[in-house]
Design a protein around this motif. Structure first.
Motif, PDB file in Angstrom:
ATOM      1  N   LYS A  67       0.844  -1.197   0.000  1.00  0.00           N
ATOM      2  CA  LYS A  67       0.000   0.000   0.000  1.00  0.00           C
ATOM      3  C   LYS A  67       0.878   1.245   0.000  1.00  0.00           C
ATOM      4  O   LYS A  67       1.981   1.245   0.547  1.00  0.00           O
ATOM      5  N   ILE A  68       0.362   2.315  -0.595  1.00  0.00           N
ATOM      6  CA  ILE A  68       1.139   3.543  -0.726  1.00  0.00           C
ATOM      7  C   ILE A  68       1.546   4.092   0.633  1.00  0.00           C
ATOM      8  O   ILE A  68       2.658   4.602   0.802  1.00  0.00           O
ATOM      9  N   ARG A  69       0.681   3.956   1.615  1.00  0.00           N
ATOM     10  CA  ARG A  69       1.011   4.478   2.947  1.00  0.00           C
ATOM     11  C   ARG A  69       2.213   3.745   3.531  1.00  0.00           C
ATOM     12  O   ARG A  69       3.093   4.367   4.136  1.00  0.00           O
ATOM     13  N   TYR A  70       2.284   2.428   3.336  1.00  0.00           N
ATOM     14  CA  TYR A  70       3.415   1.672   3.887  1.00  0.00           C
ATOM     15  C   TYR A  70       4.698   1.990   3.124  1.00  0.00           C
ATOM     16  O   TYR A  70       5.773   2.089   3.717  1.00  0.00           O
ATOM     17  N   LYS A  71       4.582   2.163   1.821  1.00  0.00           N
ATOM     18  CA  LYS A  71       5.768   2.522   1.043  1.00  0.00           C
ATOM     19  C   LYS A  71       6.327   3.867   1.503  1.00  0.00           C
ATOM     20  O   LYS A  71       7.551   4.050   1.581  1.00  0.00           O
ATOM     21  N   LYS A  72       5.449   4.793   1.814  1.00  0.00           N
ATOM     22  CA  LYS A  72       5.906   6.089   2.322  1.00  0.00           C
ATOM     23  C   LYS A  72       6.571   5.937   3.688  1.00  0.00           C
ATOM     24  O   LYS A  72       7.525   6.651   4.016  1.00  0.00           O
ATOM     25  N   THR A  73       6.080   4.992   4.473  1.00  0.00           N
ATOM     26  CA  THR A  73       6.712   4.710   5.762  1.00  0.00           C
ATOM     27  C   THR A  73       8.119   4.162   5.568  1.00  0.00           C
ATOM     28  O   THR A  73       9.046   4.510   6.299  1.00  0.00           O
ATOM     29  N   LEU A  74       8.288   3.300   4.559  1.00  0.00           N
ATOM     30  CA  LEU A  74       9.616   2.764   4.253  1.00  0.00           C
ATOM     31  C   LEU A  74      10.567   3.884   3.833  1.00  0.00           C
ATOM     32  O   LEU A  74      11.752   3.882   4.207  1.00  0.00           O
ATOM     33  N   HIS A  75      10.056   4.826   3.053  1.00  0.00           N
ATOM     34  CA  HIS A  75      10.883   5.964   2.639  1.00  0.00           C
ATOM     35  C   HIS A  75      11.356   6.769   3.852  1.00  0.00           C
ATOM     36  O   HIS A  75      12.536   7.118   3.958  1.00  0.00           O
ATOM     37  N   ILE A  76      10.448   7.059   4.754  1.00  0.00           N
ATOM     38  CA  ILE A  76      10.812   7.811   5.965  1.00  0.00           C
ATOM     39  C   ILE A  76      11.853   7.046   6.768  1.00  0.00           C
ATOM     40  O   ILE A  76      12.802   7.628   7.310  1.00  0.00           O
ATOM     41  N   CYS A  77      11.685   5.727   6.833  1.00  0.00           N
ATOM     42  CA  CYS A  77      12.659   4.882   7.533  1.00  0.00           C
ATOM     43  C   CYS A  77      14.041   5.016   6.900  1.00  0.00           C
ATOM     44  O   CYS A  77      15.053   5.143   7.603  1.00  0.00           O
ATOM     45  N   PHE A  78      14.089   5.019   5.575  1.00  0.00           N
ATOM     46  CA  PHE A  78      15.366   5.125   4.852  1.00  0.00           C
ATOM     47  C   PHE A  78      15.978   6.508   5.065  1.00  0.00           C
ATOM     48  O   PHE A  78      17.187   6.651   5.292  1.00  0.00           O
ATOM     49  N   VAL A  79      15.151   7.551   4.989  1.00  0.00           N
ATOM     50  CA  VAL A  79      15.636   8.912   5.215  1.00  0.00           C
ATOM     51  C   VAL A  79      16.267   9.034   6.593  1.00  0.00           C
ATOM     52  O   VAL A  79      17.361   9.596   6.760  1.00  0.00           O
ATOM     53  N   THR A  80      15.591   8.491   7.598  1.00  0.00           N
ATOM     54  CA  THR A  80      16.072   8.589   8.973  1.00  0.00           C
ATOM     55  C   THR A  80      17.378   7.826   9.159  1.00  0.00           C
ATOM     56  O   THR A  80      18.297   8.291   9.849  1.00  0.00           O
ATOM     57  N   PHE A  81      17.477   6.662   8.533  1.00  0.00           N
ATOM     58  CA  PHE A  81      18.713   5.880   8.588  1.00  0.00           C
ATOM     59  C   PHE A  81      19.875   6.663   7.977  1.00  0.00           C
ATOM     60  O   PHE A  81      20.970   6.745   8.546  1.00  0.00           O
ATOM     61  N   LEU A  82      19.643   7.274   6.814  1.00  0.00           N
ATOM     62  CA  LEU A  82      20.714   8.027   6.162  1.00  0.00           C
ATOM     63  C   LEU A  82      21.049   9.312   6.915  1.00  0.00           C
ATOM     64  O   LEU A  82      22.201   9.766   6.890  1.00  0.00           O
ATOM     65  N   ASN A  83      20.072   9.897   7.581  1.00  0.00           N
ATOM     66  CA  ASN A  83      20.373  11.047   8.451  1.00  0.00           C
ATOM     67  C   ASN A  83      21.339  10.636   9.561  1.00  0.00           C
ATOM     68  O   ASN A  83      22.238  11.401   9.928  1.00  0.00           O
ATOM     69  N   PHE A  84      21.141   9.437  10.087  1.00  0.00           N
ATOM     70  CA  PHE A  84      22.066   8.893  11.092  1.00  0.00           C
ATOM     71  C   PHE A  84      23.471   8.791  10.498  1.00  0.00           C
ATOM     72  O   PHE A  84      24.463   9.159  11.143  1.00  0.00           O
ATOM     73  N   CYS A  85      23.549   8.293   9.264  1.00  0.00           N
ATOM     74  CA  CYS A  85      24.855   8.153   8.612  1.00  0.00           C
ATOM     75  C   CYS A  85      25.506   9.513   8.366  1.00  0.00           C
ATOM     76  O   CYS A  85      26.736   9.658   8.488  1.00  0.00           O
ATOM     77  N   CYS A  86      24.698  10.503   8.027  1.00  0.00           N
ATOM     78  CA  CYS A  86      25.239  11.854   7.826  1.00  0.00           C
ATOM     79  C   CYS A  86      25.811  12.404   9.132  1.00  0.00           C
ATOM     80  O   CYS A  86      26.846  13.079   9.137  1.00  0.00           O
ATOM     81  N   LYS A  87      25.138  12.121  10.229  1.00  0.00           N
ATOM     82  CA  LYS A  87      25.554  12.660  11.520  1.00  0.00           C
ATOM     83  C   LYS A  87      26.782  11.952  12.081  1.00  0.00           C
ATOM     84  O   LYS A  87      27.709  12.596  12.581  1.00  0.00           O
ATOM     85  N   LYS A  92      27.861  12.725   3.051  1.00  0.00           N
ATOM     86  CA  LYS A  92      27.693  14.082   2.526  1.00  0.00           C
ATOM     87  C   LYS A  92      26.283  14.362   2.002  1.00  0.00           C
ATOM     88  O   LYS A  92      25.856  15.519   1.946  1.00  0.00           O
ATOM     89  N   LYS A  93      25.559  13.337   1.602  1.00  0.00           N
ATOM     90  CA  LYS A  93      24.230  13.591   1.047  1.00  0.00           C
ATOM     91  C   LYS A  93      23.277  12.462   1.442  1.00  0.00           C
ATOM     92  O   LYS A  93      23.686  11.316   1.629  1.00  0.00           O
ATOM     93  N   ASN A  94      22.017  12.832   1.565  1.00  0.00           N
ATOM     94  CA  ASN A  94      20.960  11.866   1.858  1.00  0.00           C
ATOM     95  C   ASN A  94      20.196  11.636   0.561  1.00  0.00           C
ATOM     96  O   ASN A  94      19.343  12.434   0.179  1.00  0.00           O
ATOM     97  N   VAL A  95      20.518  10.537  -0.117  1.00  0.00           N
ATOM     98  CA  VAL A  95      19.924  10.302  -1.439  1.00  0.00           C
ATOM     99  C   VAL A  95      18.414  10.068  -1.345  1.00  0.00           C
ATOM    100  O   VAL A  95      17.669  10.359  -2.290  1.00  0.00           O
ATOM    101  N   ALA A  96      17.942   9.550  -0.218  1.00  0.00           N
ATOM    102  CA  ALA A  96      16.499   9.336  -0.049  1.00  0.00           C
ATOM    103  C   ALA A  96      15.761  10.673  -0.052  1.00  0.00           C
ATOM    104  O   ALA A  96      14.718  10.831  -0.690  1.00  0.00           O
ATOM    105  N   SER A  97      16.336  11.646   0.640  1.00  0.00           N
ATOM    106  CA  SER A  97      15.738  12.987   0.645  1.00  0.00           C
ATOM    107  C   SER A  97      15.818  13.625  -0.727  1.00  0.00           C
ATOM    108  O   SER A  97      14.894  14.322  -1.172  1.00  0.00           O
ATOM    109  N   ASN A  98      16.931  13.397  -1.411  1.00  0.00           N
ATOM    110  CA  ASN A  98      17.108  13.977  -2.744  1.00  0.00           C
ATOM    111  C   ASN A  98      16.057  13.468  -3.737  1.00  0.00           C
ATOM    112  O   ASN A  98      15.483  14.245  -4.497  1.00  0.00           O
ATOM    113  N   VAL A  99      15.814  12.161  -3.709  1.00  0.00           N
ATOM    114  CA  VAL A  99      14.892  11.553  -4.670  1.00  0.00           C
ATOM    115  C   VAL A  99      13.444  11.844  -4.307  1.00  0.00           C
ATOM    116  O   VAL A  99      12.601  12.107  -5.157  1.00  0.00           O
TER     117      VAL A  99
END
Length: 302
Positions: A67-87, A92-99
């Motif tokens: 479902k679209i709602r769950y896919k969006k949840t997966l995206h947020i999960c990926f963004v948050t994970f990459l934010n951790f990596c940035c910190k 240098k960049k969060n590709v999930a946020s970029n896309v």
């Protein structure tokens, strides 16, 4: 620098384990282990992750018929994970946020449904000889409590015409096969709500039923289940059965909560009081969620 995606994920999950509830940790780790790690080479360098890599991952997720709602949840999960990596790894960049998040022009997001009072009465009047579930569904509709909050209640939480909500029963089981009980979702979710005499007397009927059924009954017994809480899957199955029997539209268990808020609004209860009763952290949460259920000509009230 060479940090594999597996090493970064392991580090991230260890970080979360010390900072979020066990249930939240399990949900996040399940998303990562089921829908992120199976796609990527575990030895891939996190610094080589590109926008194209992320776009291809989204295409792979789209093939899973989620479902679209769950896919969006997966995206947020990926963004948050990459934010951790940035910190912590100076990525240098969060590709999930970029896309950006998933978009599906062929699928409309399900905004949910509510019952009006007539539909609720039609549903509840169809329940015969099933006291536990009848009172449970009455409680959900007439209080707006979350299903986890409701199934975690004991008779010690009932004081005259008030119910003290301070725990949340989860869907997860511990090693002994018992449901995990945690604190409430937010600080404001811990609250005391008023109930009318009808609902109080219905709960007392359940208490009498348990006293007759269990020799060791005490006030630490669960209001909905007795010596152990009712299972979410059984509650859903019962709800579906009585919806069909009463010929009312199917709603989700959480939509009993939405229906209660809608009922309060129609009875001119101020939005701040609705928010407090529901245990929302912010009034804006209440308005954001429930504006979609309110008739267009009534929205000017806000």
């Amino acid at each position: 620098m060479n940090i594999t995606i597996k090493a970064a994920v392991d580090s991230y999950l260890n970080y979360l384990k010390l900072r979020v509830k066990q249930t939240s940790y399990r949900s996040i780790s399940n998303r990562i282990n089921n829908y992120i790690m199976p796609y990527f080479d575990t030895n891939m360098n996190i610094f080589e992750l590109s926008n194209i890599d992320y776009l291809k991952w989204q295409q792979w997720v789209n093939s899973k018929n989620l479902k679209i709602r769950y896919k969006k949840t997966l995206h947020i999960c990926f963004v948050t994970f990459l934010n951790f990596c940035c910190k912590f790894y100076e990525l240098k960049k969060n590709v999930a946020s970029n896309v950006g998040n998933f978009k599906d022009i062929n699928e409309c997001e399900d905004i949910g449904q509510v019952w009006n009072y007539q539909e609720y009465k039609q549903f509840i009047n169809s329940i015969d000889n099933d006291l536990q579930y009848k009172v449970l569904f009455e409680f959900l509709y007439l209080t707006g409590a979350r299903i986890g909050e409701t199934t975690g209640l004991t008779f010690s939480d009932l004081k005259d015409n008030t119910i003290s909500i301070h725990t949340n029963m989860t869907r997860f089981l511990n090693g002994n096969g018992e449901r995990i009980k945690t604190s409430t979702k937010t600080k404001k979710s811990t609250r005391i709500i008023c109930i009318d005499n009808h609902l109080k007397n219905e709960i007392l009927k359940l208490q009498t039923y348990y006293i007759r059924k269990f020799d060791n009954f005490n006030n630490n017994f669960y209001i909905f289940g007795g010596n152990k809480p009712l299972a979410f899957t059984t509650i859903t199955r019962k709800k579906n059965y009585y919806c069909k029997k009463s010929n009312v539209k199917q709603i989700k268990l959480h939509e009993f909560r939405h229906s209660h808020a809608y009922l309060l609004f129609l009875n001119n209860v101020p939005i701040n009081e609705i928010s407090h009763r529901l245990g929302h952290a912010k009034i804006s949460t209440t308005t954001d969620i429930y504006m979609r259920f309110i008739p267009q000509n009534e929205k000017k009230t806000f």
